[in-house]
Design an enzyme around this catalytic site. Structure first.
Site, PDB file in Angstrom:
ATOM      1  CG  ASP A 267      -6.970 -67.947 -37.016  1.00 46.39           C
ATOM      2  OD1 ASP A 267      -7.289 -66.760 -37.062  1.00 46.39           O
ATOM      3  OD2 ASP A 267      -5.836 -68.362 -36.670  1.00 46.39           O
ATOM      4  CD  GLU A 309      -8.044 -64.146 -39.988  1.00 50.31           C
ATOM      5  OE1 GLU A 309      -7.612 -63.038 -39.653  1.00 50.31           O
ATOM      6  OE2 GLU A 309      -7.380 -65.192 -39.837  1.00 50.31           O
TER       7      GLU A 309
HETATM    8  C1  GLC Z   1      -5.715 -64.535 -37.210  1.00 51.55           C
HETATM    9  C2  GLC Z   1      -6.297 -63.905 -35.960  1.00 51.55           C
HETATM   10  C3  GLC Z   1      -5.230 -63.157 -35.228  1.00 51.55           C
HETATM   11  C4  GLC Z   1      -4.105 -64.107 -34.889  1.00 51.55           C
HETATM   12  C5  GLC Z   1      -3.620 -64.886 -36.127  1.00 51.55           C
HETATM   13  C6  GLC Z   1      -2.766 -66.048 -35.756  1.00 51.55           C
HETATM   14  O1  GLC Z   1      -5.291 -63.605 -38.113  1.00 51.55           O
HETATM   15  O2  GLC Z   1      -7.377 -63.066 -36.300  1.00 51.55           O
HETATM   16  O3  GLC Z   1      -5.729 -62.530 -34.085  1.00 51.55           O
HETATM   17  O4  GLC Z   1      -3.037 -63.393 -34.351  1.00 51.55           O
HETATM   18  O5  GLC Z   1      -4.693 -65.415 -36.874  1.00 51.55           O
HETATM   19  O6  GLC Z   1      -3.535 -67.130 -35.299  1.00 51.55           O
END
Ligand code: GLC
Length: 620
Positions: A267, A309
């Site tokens: 993430d 991500e």
């Molecule tokens: C990523 C997740 C999102 C979250 C962020 C902080 O972007 O997809 O939902 O708010 O990380 O952890």
């Protein structure tokens, strides 16, 4: 017996030694470059060994099997679905009971949205983790998780989970001890006793949540310090300059991998390294850390793949694949394609999407993308505005148009949804809504307009067909297979009301699933056709990741053409991104077979109805 055990132990150690041997020079080099700390490196190696030994025999077998087929996740048979455990089936045990439904959906890769322990009301949908080794109690236990992954594996399903490594919840043990003033723990975060450095950071660091959580720092009056909080104030950024943080987070990563995960989503990975005077995004140390993670995974749990991500522009995304010799992530989100797809819906103009597809299809084939129409987050308009400018479209007004279109403010818009983080300063806003609501299923249902409903279903299916035409893993959002619309009830929940992303994170409606076999219903039409498309994708070799993919110019800005060629087979897909009838001016003639209905068609400038799509294969 004893002899056999000794042999097994020797063999297990041999495998470990071989894997370690392959990576240890580079791992040590990178670790020393970043931390220069021998003792901590030695500890890391010892723990890596320990987590390897703790890994179950079953998972070790899975590792060996997948090591022999390292491209398993690139196969055209892969189909993912992301879901929240509570929304879908109450808890982990509930999900286990619903595996038959997921199999019926052709899903073989299940992304369980964050399920680790997180404080109620300060959870950011589970992305504020209070304990990396504990499941949120109402969802079950670690034992339930390991059992679910086991059942999934038995059913041919891979499991994916998030590893939220940029920050912890303020309720995490480390954060609590830091807040109590323990220096050792304060050094795991970014603490400042006055506003000077925070102010200097603010000069160069953009904001992630400009309206829901403005600023990058949070003042903690009880200890008279600021703490760095890039996301929400209760999500404290971890300081990866501290080797203790890196080591401990790697142990957490391996612990989770050992629960049977096949894919780990890292993430918010671009944010993990901070440097004053920079944007604190995508710094080179981030790549060092991801590369180390990749090697550690290859040593302990080589069947696990890393999904990064990186929700950024293409130039920032691609480096996260690393290089052929030194790979980082196995897979990344095809985020620009996703946003550009919706741009084509609002504009009925595929030119930018065609350009984007050309960029993606020119990338080396070993780069694997996760394709999606939408996820649990908002859609940000990260489009190629330089190109759009050449076509006379300006960024601010175009973004306004997109948001007006998707919120249904424009007269002919059938989309329904809400803005997200509408920034009064940059005038930038992102968008939230389910696929079905964006395609008009919500509006048509509300108006009881059958004709509009058919158009909306057609648009929704066309977009799914387009997603399934791309190479990579298609990832469905649970509920999209049934056309589930927006859920406005989040507004009544004080803990969620300010975050419009909950609009498209509603509870799964099982009463919709009950209609999936009835073709007279919206759900039946969507579910059955999607199923058909998924089956075709599995069966036809042209969907292989190895296929050559090109865009196909049909001299009509509303129709996107895609050509896939593989081992002498030729497949053409056409997608009409407008609600009106359009002609595809083809550059060839020939007899093709429509893969969806089996009809034999002559490809001579076909006419496509509004939002129609065609999947056809050359018939030799
Ligand atoms: C990523 C997740 C999102 C979250 C962020 C902080 O972007 O997809 O939902 O708010 O990380 O952890």
């Amino acid at each position: 017996m004893e002899q056999k055990m000794v042999k097994n132990v020797n063999n297990t150690e041999k495998i470990f030694a071989q894997r370690m041997e392959k990576h240890q020079d580079e791992l040590r080099w990178l670790y020393m470059e970043l931390y220069g700390n021998d003792a901590m490196y030695a500890e890391l190696c010892e723990q890596i060994h320990d987590y390897y030994l703790k890994r179950s025999t079953e998972l070790k077998k899975r590792d060996i099997k997948k090591e022999k087929n390292p491209d398993w996740f690139k196969e055209k048979e892969m189909l993912g679905m992301m879901l929240y455990i509570d929304n879908f089936a109450g808890n982990l045990k509930g999900v286990e009971k619903k595996l038959a439904y997921l199999k019926e959906c052709n899903v073989n890769c299940l992304h369980l949205m964050p399920f680790l322990d997180t404080p109620k009301g300060k959870s950011d949908g589970g992305y504020a983790v209070a304990d990396f080794r504990k499941v949120r109690p109402d969802l079950g236990t670690m034992k339930d998780l390991a059992r679910l992954t086991e059942k999934c594996h038995e059913n041919g399903m891979n499991v994916c989970m998030d590893f939220v490594m940029n920050h912890t919840s303020e309720e995490h043990e480390w954060a609590k001890r830091a807040r109590a003033g323990e220096g050792e723990y304060m050094s795991r975060y970014f603490f400042y006793d006055n506003g000077d450095i925070p102010a200097r950071y603010e000069e160069t660091v953009p904001q992630v949540f400009p309206t829901t959580a403005p600023g990058n720092f949070t003042w903690l009056p009880e200890i008279g310090h600021y703490v760095l909080t890039t996301f929400y104030p209760y999500q404290w950024d971890l300081n990866y300059r501290n080797p203790r943080v890196f080591n401990e987070m790697m142990y957490n990563f391996l612990f989770l991998a050992n629960q049977g995960m096949d894919i780990i989503r890292i993430d918010a990975v671009p944010y993990i390294w901070k440097e004053l005077g920079t944007s604190c995004r995508n710094l080179k140390e981030v790549h060092t850390i991801v590369r180390m993670m990749r090697m550690i995974a290859e040593i302990v749990c080589p069947s696990v793949i890393l999904l990064g991500e990186v929700v950024m522009e293409p130039e920032k995304v691609v480096p996260y694949f690393g290089t052929v010799e030194k790979p980082e992530c196995h897979m990344l989100y095809n985020v620009t394609t996703m946003a550009t797809t919706w741009n084509s819906i609002a504009t009925r103009d595929i030119r930018l999407l065609k350009k984007q597809m050309d960029i993606v299809s020119r990338l080396p084939k070993q780069y694997t993308f996760l394709n999606y129409l939408r996820c649990h987050d908002d859609i940000g308009w990260g489009l190629d505005f330089d190109t759009m400018k050449q076509w006379g479209m300006e960024e601010p007004s175009h973004k306004r148009y997109l948001n007006d279109y998707f919120t249904g403010k424009i007269a002919d818009s059938i989309s329904r949804g809400e803005l997200y983080n509408d920034d009064p300063v940059t005038q930038d806003a992102r968008f939230c809504g389910t696929t079905a609501s964006m395609c008009g299923i919500e509006a048509a249902g509300f108006e009881g307009n059958a004709e509009k409903m058919q158009t909306a279903i057609q648009e929704d299916l066309m977009l799914h067909a387009y997603m399934l035409t791309q190479s990579g893993i298609p990832m469905l959002y649970s509920g999209d297979e049934l056309g589930q619309v927006n859920d406005y009830s989040y507004k009544d929940d004080a803990e969620k009301a300010s975050d419009s992303r909950y609009l498209h994170r509603g509870a799964f409606l099982w009463e919709l699933a009950d209609k999936r076999k009835d073709l007279s219903t919206v759900q039946g039409q969507l579910f059955q056709m999607l199923n058909r498309l998924e089956q075709i994708r599995r069966q036809e070799n042209v969907f292989s990741q190895e296929a050559e993919v090109y865009t196909y110019d049909v001299h009509n800005d509303s129709i996107l053409g895609i050509l896939r060629e593989y081992k002498g087979e030729r497949f053409i897909a056409l997608f009409n991104f407008s609600e009106n009838e359009q002609i595809a001016w083809m550059q060839e003639e020939g007899i093709f077979r429509n893969l969806v209905n089996g009809e034999i068609v002559e490809v001579k400038d076909p006419v496509l109805k509004g939002y129609e799509f065609v999947w056809m294969k050359y018939k030799a």
